[in-house]
Design a protein around this motif. Structure first.
Motif, PDB file in Angstrom:
ATOM      1  N   GLY A  63       0.791  -1.168   0.001  1.00  0.00           N
ATOM      2  CA  GLY A  63      -0.046   0.019  -0.061  1.00  0.00           C
ATOM      3  C   GLY A  63       0.634   1.293   0.038  1.00  0.00           C
ATOM      4  O   GLY A  63       0.400   2.416  -0.130  1.00  0.00           O
ATOM      5  N   ALA A  64       2.105   0.946  -0.060  1.00  0.00           N
ATOM      6  CA  ALA A  64       2.954   2.272   0.148  1.00  0.00           C
ATOM      7  C   ALA A  64       3.379   2.845  -1.346  1.00  0.00           C
ATOM      8  O   ALA A  64       3.649   2.201  -2.154  1.00  0.00           O
ATOM      9  CB  ALA A  64       4.261   1.912   0.814  1.00  0.00           C
ATOM     10  N   ALA A  65       3.283   4.116  -1.485  1.00  0.00           N
ATOM     11  CA  ALA A  65       3.435   4.626  -2.820  1.00  0.00           C
ATOM     12  C   ALA A  65       5.276   5.000  -2.716  1.00  0.00           C
ATOM     13  O   ALA A  65       5.844   5.729  -1.852  1.00  0.00           O
ATOM     14  CB  ALA A  65       3.044   5.755  -2.963  1.00  0.00           C
ATOM     15  N   LEU A  66       5.963   4.611  -3.975  1.00  0.00           N
ATOM     16  CA  LEU A  66       7.403   4.588  -3.674  1.00  0.00           C
ATOM     17  C   LEU A  66       7.755   6.056  -3.776  1.00  0.00           C
ATOM     18  O   LEU A  66       8.859   6.441  -3.393  1.00  0.00           O
ATOM     19  CB  LEU A  66       8.037   3.917  -4.901  1.00  0.00           C
ATOM     20  N   TYR A  67       6.964   6.806  -4.326  1.00  0.00           N
ATOM     21  CA  TYR A  67       7.371   8.325  -4.605  1.00  0.00           C
ATOM     22  C   TYR A  67       7.089   9.073  -3.319  1.00  0.00           C
ATOM     23  O   TYR A  67       7.338  10.434  -3.218  1.00  0.00           O
ATOM     24  CB  TYR A  67       6.761   9.037  -5.827  1.00  0.00           C
ATOM     25  N   ASP A  68       6.635   8.706  -2.038  1.00  0.00           N
ATOM     26  CA  ASP A  68       6.271   9.207  -0.937  1.00  0.00           C
ATOM     27  C   ASP A  68       7.318   9.125   0.074  1.00  0.00           C
ATOM     28  O   ASP A  68       7.037   9.621   1.341  1.00  0.00           O
ATOM     29  CB  ASP A  68       4.921   8.924  -0.350  1.00  0.00           C
ATOM     30  N   CYS A  69       8.504   8.634  -0.460  1.00  0.00           N
ATOM     31  CA  CYS A  69       9.518   8.665   0.770  1.00  0.00           C
ATOM     32  C   CYS A  69      10.913   8.786   0.002  1.00  0.00           C
ATOM     33  O   CYS A  69      11.048   8.349  -0.715  1.00  0.00           O
ATOM     34  CB  CYS A  69       9.594   7.406   1.587  1.00  0.00           C
ATOM     35  N   ILE A  70      11.754   9.507   0.940  1.00  0.00           N
ATOM     36  CA  ILE A  70      13.319   9.608   0.411  1.00  0.00           C
ATOM     37  C   ILE A  70      14.107   9.233   1.505  1.00  0.00           C
ATOM     38  O   ILE A  70      14.287  10.000   2.425  1.00  0.00           O
ATOM     39  CB  ILE A  70      13.353  11.045  -0.036  1.00  0.00           C
ATOM     40  N   PRO A  71      14.869   8.162   1.209  1.00  0.00           N
ATOM     41  CA  PRO A  71      16.147   8.200   2.275  1.00  0.00           C
ATOM     42  C   PRO A  71      16.951   8.919   2.168  1.00  0.00           C
ATOM     43  O   PRO A  71      17.290   9.770   1.043  1.00  0.00           O
ATOM     44  CB  PRO A  71      16.596   6.656   1.835  1.00  0.00           C
ATOM     45  N   VAL A  72      17.358   9.631   3.392  1.00  0.00           N
ATOM     46  CA  VAL A  72      18.434  10.737   3.408  1.00  0.00           C
ATOM     47  C   VAL A  72      19.683  10.492   4.244  1.00  0.00           C
ATOM     48  O   VAL A  72      19.520   9.762   5.057  1.00  0.00           O
ATOM     49  CB  VAL A  72      17.720  11.867   3.948  1.00  0.00           C
ATOM     50  N   GLU A  73      20.688  10.776   3.773  1.00  0.00           N
ATOM     51  CA  GLU A  73      22.213  10.481   4.218  1.00  0.00           C
ATOM     52  C   GLU A  73      22.498  11.843   4.417  1.00  0.00           C
ATOM     53  O   GLU A  73      22.537  12.733   3.467  1.00  0.00           O
ATOM     54  CB  GLU A  73      23.132   9.828   3.296  1.00  0.00           C
ATOM     55  N   MET A  74      23.056  12.250   5.622  1.00  0.00           N
ATOM     56  CA  MET A  74      23.671  13.564   5.886  1.00  0.00           C
ATOM     57  C   MET A  74      25.284  13.424   5.650  1.00  0.00           C
ATOM     58  O   MET A  74      25.680  12.384   5.433  1.00  0.00           O
ATOM     59  CB  MET A  74      23.504  13.845   7.422  1.00  0.00           C
ATOM     60  N   GLN A  75      25.538  14.544   5.092  1.00  0.00           N
ATOM     61  CA  GLN A  75      26.805  14.785   4.576  1.00  0.00           C
ATOM     62  C   GLN A  75      27.866  14.542   5.879  1.00  0.00           C
ATOM     63  O   GLN A  75      27.608  14.755   6.867  1.00  0.00           O
ATOM     64  CB  GLN A  75      27.071  16.154   3.922  1.00  0.00           C
ATOM     65  N   PRO A  76      29.344  14.099   5.506  1.00  0.00           N
ATOM     66  CA  PRO A  76      29.977  13.809   6.787  1.00  0.00           C
ATOM     67  C   PRO A  76      30.150  15.251   7.484  1.00  0.00           C
ATOM     68  O   PRO A  76      30.390  16.433   7.073  1.00  0.00           O
ATOM     69  CB  PRO A  76      31.504  13.552   5.750  1.00  0.00           C
ATOM     70  N   GLY A  77      30.041  14.835   8.819  1.00  0.00           N
ATOM     71  CA  GLY A  77      30.214  15.898   9.850  1.00  0.00           C
ATOM     72  C   GLY A  77      28.653  16.593  10.113  1.00  0.00           C
ATOM     73  O   GLY A  77      28.520  17.272  11.180  1.00  0.00           O
ATOM     74  N   LYS A  78      27.509  16.246   9.549  1.00  0.00           N
ATOM     75  CA  LYS A  78      26.583  16.801   9.554  1.00  0.00           C
ATOM     76  C   LYS A  78      25.652  15.947  10.143  1.00  0.00           C
ATOM     77  O   LYS A  78      25.662  14.652   9.924  1.00  0.00           O
ATOM     78  CB  LYS A  78      25.729  17.316   8.237  1.00  0.00           C
ATOM     79  N   THR A  79      24.568  16.255  11.148  1.00  0.00           N
ATOM     80  CA  THR A  79      23.473  15.378  11.663  1.00  0.00           C
ATOM     81  C   THR A  79      22.116  16.394  11.649  1.00  0.00           C
ATOM     82  O   THR A  79      22.015  17.452  11.377  1.00  0.00           O
ATOM     83  CB  THR A  79      24.037  14.824  13.077  1.00  0.00           C
ATOM     84  N   LEU A  90      18.559  11.292  -1.190  1.00  0.00           N
ATOM     85  CA  LEU A  90      19.009  12.684  -0.940  1.00  0.00           C
ATOM     86  C   LEU A  90      20.047  12.741  -0.036  1.00  0.00           C
ATOM     87  O   LEU A  90      20.225  12.166   1.019  1.00  0.00           O
ATOM     88  CB  LEU A  90      17.826  13.512  -0.225  1.00  0.00           C
ATOM     89  N   ASP A  91      21.239  13.365  -0.576  1.00  0.00           N
ATOM     90  CA  ASP A  91      22.463  13.386   0.190  1.00  0.00           C
ATOM     91  C   ASP A  91      22.342  14.710   0.716  1.00  0.00           C
ATOM     92  O   ASP A  91      22.593  15.854  -0.268  1.00  0.00           O
ATOM     93  CB  ASP A  91      23.914  13.440  -0.904  1.00  0.00           C
TER      94      ASP A  91
END
Length: 159
Positions: A105-121, A153-154
């Motif tokens: 039931g989930a839509a693939l376009y409704d979520c984005i895995p996000v990784e923070m750049q090094p040193g960022k949180t 998303l980076d």
């Protein structure tokens, strides 16, 4: 606004005309205002034609989505709750804090895995956040081989 007649009947409030329902893909006033700069995007910009439950194929993506690959974007959404609240180096950004983003039931376009750049949180917040970063198309599959996410998303910052 009230309705009264010359005969002295009681005043009655006039009912507001009902608003027509939004058509699929139509942006609300708030979402339309959020996308007024070239790098501002909404989850509506990431939508494409797909029946929930069908297998994802890269050809389903629109030219507009493909053109975003490698571009710096800013997008608002909600951080999917995790066990960790502070110092997040990665999280999932979702369209709505009431939606399920993984599983049937989930839509693939409704979520984005996000990784923070090094040193960022980032820190978890129940309120919407704005994420700045570089957009990518990366297919993420579960153990069963089915797609769980297709975007990435980076991130430079989360506000």
């Amino acid at each position: 606004v009230v309705n009264s007649s010359a005969a002295g009947s009681e005043e009655k409030p006039l009912a507001a005309a009902p608003k027509p329902p939004l058509k699929p893909g139509t942006k609300t006033v708030v979402l339309a205002a959020a996308g007024d700069r070239p790098f501002d995007k909404t989850f509506d910009d990431l939508r494409f034609e797909m029946v929930v439950g069908d297998e994802f194929k890269r050809e389903m993506l629109t030219d507009g989505i493909e053109a975003m690959k490698g571009q710096r974007i800013r997008i608002r959404g909600f951080i999917l709750p995790t066990a960790q609240a502070r110092g997040l180096k990665a999280f999932v950004l979702v369209r709505d804090n009431q939606q399920r983003c993984f599983g049937p039931g989930a839509a693939l376009y409704d979520c984005i895995p996000v990784e923070m750049q090094p040193g960022k949180t980032a820190e978890f917040n129940i309120l919407p956040v704005t994420v700045d970063g570089t957009f990518d198309i990366r297919e993420f599959r579960g153990r069963d081989g089915k797609h769980l996410a297709i975007y990435h998303l980076d991130s430079e910052s989360v506000k």
